[in-house]
Scaffold this active site. Structure first.
Site, PDB file in Angstrom:
ATOM      1  N   LYS A   1      64.404  21.149 155.734  1.00 21.95           N
ATOM      2  CA  LYS A   1      63.840  22.496 155.512  1.00 21.95           C
ATOM      3  C   LYS A   1      63.195  22.586 154.142  1.00 21.95           C
ATOM      4  CE  LYS A   1      66.523  25.994 153.918  1.00 21.95           C
ATOM      5  NZ  LYS A   1      65.906  26.683 152.764  1.00 21.95           N
ATOM      6  N   ASN A   2      63.909  22.105 153.118  1.00 24.06           N
ATOM      7  CA  ASN A   2      63.410  22.280 151.750  1.00 24.06           C
ATOM      8  C   ASN A   2      62.238  21.358 151.416  1.00 24.06           C
ATOM      9  OD1 ASN A   2      65.232  24.266 151.375  1.00 24.06           O
ATOM     10  ND2 ASN A   2      66.568  23.142 149.957  1.00 24.06           N
TER      11      ASN A   2
ATOM     12  N   ASP B   1      73.534  23.252 147.027  1.00 21.76           N
ATOM     13  CA  ASP B   1      73.540  23.734 148.411  1.00 21.76           C
ATOM     14  C   ASP B   1      74.746  23.239 149.194  1.00 21.76           C
ATOM     15  OD1 ASP B   1      71.265  25.150 147.977  1.00 21.76           O
ATOM     16  OD2 ASP B   1      69.914  23.746 148.964  1.00 21.76           O
TER      17      ASP B   1
ATOM     18  N   ARG C   1      68.337  30.324 159.170  1.00 21.77           N
ATOM     19  CA  ARG C   1      67.313  30.009 158.150  1.00 21.77           C
ATOM     20  C   ARG C   1      67.225  28.509 157.918  1.00 21.77           C
ATOM     21  NH1 ARG C   1      67.411  33.713 152.892  1.00 21.77           N
ATOM     22  NH2 ARG C   1      65.610  32.374 152.616  1.00 21.77           N
TER      23      ARG C   1
ATOM     24  N   CYS D   1      67.846  34.242 149.268  1.00 22.32           N
ATOM     25  CA  CYS D   1      69.299  34.416 149.330  1.00 22.32           C
ATOM     26  C   CYS D   1      69.784  35.165 148.100  1.00 22.32           C
ATOM     27  CB  CYS D   1      69.985  33.048 149.360  1.00 22.32           C
ATOM     28  SG  CYS D   1      69.905  32.210 150.926  1.00 22.32           S
TER      29      CYS D   1
ATOM     30  N   ARG E   1      67.543  34.550 139.995  1.00 19.89           N
ATOM     31  CA  ARG E   1      66.480  33.669 140.468  1.00 19.89           C
ATOM     32  C   ARG E   1      65.074  34.112 140.045  1.00 19.89           C
ATOM     33  NH1 ARG E   1      67.888  31.517 146.403  1.00 19.89           N
ATOM     34  NH2 ARG E   1      66.897  29.705 145.574  1.00 19.89           N
TER      35      ARG E   1
END
Ligand code: UD1
Length: 434
Positions: free
Chosen positions: A35-36, A317, A409, A129, A134
Site C-alpha cells: 500500500k505504502n 506501523d 484502508r 489516521c 502529523r
C-alpha cells in the site's frame, strides 16, 4: 449514518468483526503489493502524460481514495483484472477535492508531481489516521527550496513555480512522505537536487525505481542522500510494485501471538529484517527461502524491548500489532514509539482484554499476562485495528471489533486470509464502502 457522522455524534458503533480466539494460525498467507508503495507511485503517474500500467494493485480503501482524487483531477484510470492503468494527459492541477484529500494524508503526495509538471497546483490540507499532529512543514519547506511560491488559505495550499530548479535540501527528520514528494518534484526540475537525511524506507526505493522506469535520473535511493537530475519529460512504463512488508509483518506477528506456523509469500525478506530479528529474540523459529518467510512459534513469547525508528529501524506501523502479541509474553517488554506522538490508542482496548500495559510518555511497559479475554473493542486507526485483530485471535473467548473499516484502508481480504489460516473470524456488516 456514515462513520464521519458517527464520530461527530459520538454514538456507539455497531460491531462489524467477530472473532473467536484461541486457534493457532497455520498455513500460507499471500501478500499483496505494498500500500505504502502504491500510493506514491500512483501520485507519481501525474509526472507523465503517457500511460502507466501497474500490475497486481490491491483494491484497498486508500488506493480507492487516491483513485477518486485522480478521477476528480481528470485522470483516465482503468482496472483490467488486478492491473491498474493510469493516464494523466488531461488533468486540472486545481481540482483535487477537499473531502477526499482530507480522508488520507498520503493524498498530499500529488502536490510535488502536479507542481513539477504543470507549474501550479492547489491541494487541500490532508487528513489521515489520528496518530499525532502529523504536519507537512518538511514537504512545504522542500518545495519552497525547489523554487515554489506557497500560499495557504481556505484549507488549501496553492503552489506556483513556472519551472522548479534543483536545490540542496536537508530534512530535519527523514520523513517518508516529504522525501517522496520532493523526490517526485525534483525529477522534472532544472539541474541537480540533493535530499540529505532522506527516508530510506523500501517504499521510497520502490518509488525511485518506478521513477527511473519512467526515464528519471535518481541516485542513492535506499541511502540517506538522494541525488536527482531533472529531465524535461518522463514517459510511460509498466511497473511491478514491491510486496507489502507491513501486511506480511502483521500475519507473522499474529502467528507469534497465537503460537502458530505460517509462511508468508511473496515477500522481500530483506525488508522484514527489523521484524524478524525481534521475532527471533522473542523465541520464534524463522526460515527464509527465496521470497518466502516461515515463522513457527511453539513456546510462549519471550519479552523483548522494541524502539520504533525510521528504516532500517523497527517500523512504527508494526508497533501496535507487536504490542498485542507481547501482552501475552512471559515477562515485561518495553516498547518505545519515537516516530509518531500519540500512537498508543490501541492500549486502552488491549487493557479491556486484560493486558497489563503502563504508559510513560512515549514508552509502554507491557507485562505479559497468561491469557487475554475476549471483549467488545473499538478500532481507532488502521494499525491499531490490526493489533486488536491479533489480540482477539490470541484471546480466550469471543471479541467484537467496531469500526473495522479502518482495516480496509490497508489490508485486502483480511478476514478471508485469516480464516484460511484457521481463524474463526467473520465480518457481519459491510464497512462503509467508498
Ligand atoms: C508514512 C507511511 C506510514 C508510516 C510512516 C512512518 C505512507 C502512505 N504512510 O507516513 O504508514 O507510519 O511513513 O514510517 O507511506 N513529520 C513532520 N513534518 C513533515 C512530515 C512529517 O514533522 O512535514 C513528522 C510526522 O508528524 C511524524 C514523522 O515525521 O511524526 C514521520 O512522518 P512521515 O515519515 O512523513 O510519515 P508519512 O509519510 O505520513
Amino acid at each position: 449514518m456514515n462513520h464521519e457522522e458517527q464520530e461527530q455524534t459520538g454514538i456507539a458503533h455497531e460491531p462489524d468483526l467477530y472473532i473467536q480466539g484461541g486457534r493457532p494460525l497455520r498455513g500460507e498467507a499471500r501478500i499483496e503489493a505494498s500500500k505504502n508503495a502504491v500510493l506514491p507511485i500512483l501520485s507519481a503517474t501525474l509526472l507523465t502524460p503517457d500511460a502507466v500500467r501497474l500490475p497486481g494493485v490491491p483494491w484497498l480503501h486508500d488506493v480507492d481514495t487516491l483513485s477518486r482524487v485522480h478521477k476528480a483531477l481528470g485522470t483516465d484510470l482503468q482496472r483490467e483484472g488486478h492491473d491498474l492503468i493510469v493516464q494523466t494527459n488531461d488533468v486540472d492541477p486545481f481540482a483535487a477535492p477537499e473531502h477526499l484529500v482530507r480522508r488520507m494524508r498520503a493524498s498530499f503526495l500529488i502536490a510535488g508531481p502536479l507542481l513539477a509538471r504543470f507549474g501550479a497546483a492547489r491541494v487541500p490540507l490532508p487528513g489521515g489516521c489520528a496518530i499525532g499532529s502529523r504536519p507537512i512543514d518538511l514537504h512545504l519547506k522542500g518545495l519552497v527550496a525547489l523554487g515554489a511560491d506557497v500560499q495557504s488559505g481556505n484549507g488549501s495550499i496553492e503552489f506556483r513555480a513556472p519551472r522548479l530548479h534543483g536545490a540542496n535540501i536537508y530534512l530535519d527528520f527523514p520523513s517518508v512522505g516529504a522525501t517522496e514528494n520532493l523526490l517526485m518534484a525534483a525529477t522534472l526540475a532544472d539541474g541537480w537536487t540533493t535530499i540529505e537525511n532522506a527516508a530510506q524506507e523500501p517504499e521510497v526505493v520502490d518509488l525511485a525505481n518506478f521513477l527511473c522506469s519512467l526515464g528519471a535520473e535518481v541516485r542513492g535511493a535506499g541511502t540517506a542522500e538522494l541525488r536527482i537530475h531533472g529531465v524535461r519529460r518522463l514517459h510511460g512504463a509498466e511497473y511491478q510494485v514491491i510486496s507489502d512488508r507491513i501486511e506480511a509483518g502483521t500475519y507473522l506477528v499474529a502467528t507469534a501471538a497465537t503460537g502458530g506456523d505460517v509462511t508468508v509469500a511473496p515477500v522481500l525478506p530483506e525488508h522484514l529484517k527489523p521484524l524478524l530479528a525481534k521475532l527471533r529474540e522473542a523465541g520464534g523459529v524463522i526460515e527464509v527461502h527465496g521470497d518466502t518467510v516461515r515463522l513457527r512459534q511453539s513456546e510462549r513469547l519471550r519479552p523483548i524491548d522494541v524502539k520504533t525508528m525510521p528504516h532500517p529501524g523497527f517500523p512504527t506501523d508494526l508497533q501496535a500489532p507487536l504490542m498485542a502479541a507481547l501482552s501475552l509474553a512471559d515477562g515485561t517488554s518495553v516498547i518505545t514509539e519515537t516516530v509518531f506522538e500519540n500512537r498508543f490508542m490501541h492500549v486502552s482496548e488491549l487493557r479491556r482484554m486484560g493486558a497489563d500495559i503502563k504508559i510513560e510518555g512515549r514508552t509502554a511497559m507491557v507485562t505479559g499476562v497468561s491469557h487475554l479475554t475476549g471483549a467488545n473493542l473499538h478500532a481507532s486507526d488502521l494499525r491499531a485495528a490490526a493489533a486488536l485483530v491479533i489480540a482477539a485471535l490470541a484471546a480466550d473467548g469471543r471479541s467484537t471489533i467496531a469500526d473495522a473499516y479502518h482495516l480496509d484502508r490497508g489490508y485486502a481480504n483480511l478476514e478471508e486470509k485469516f480464516a484460511q489460516l484457521g481463524a474463526d473470524i467473520e465480518r457481519r456488516t459491510c464497512s462503509e464502502v467508498l
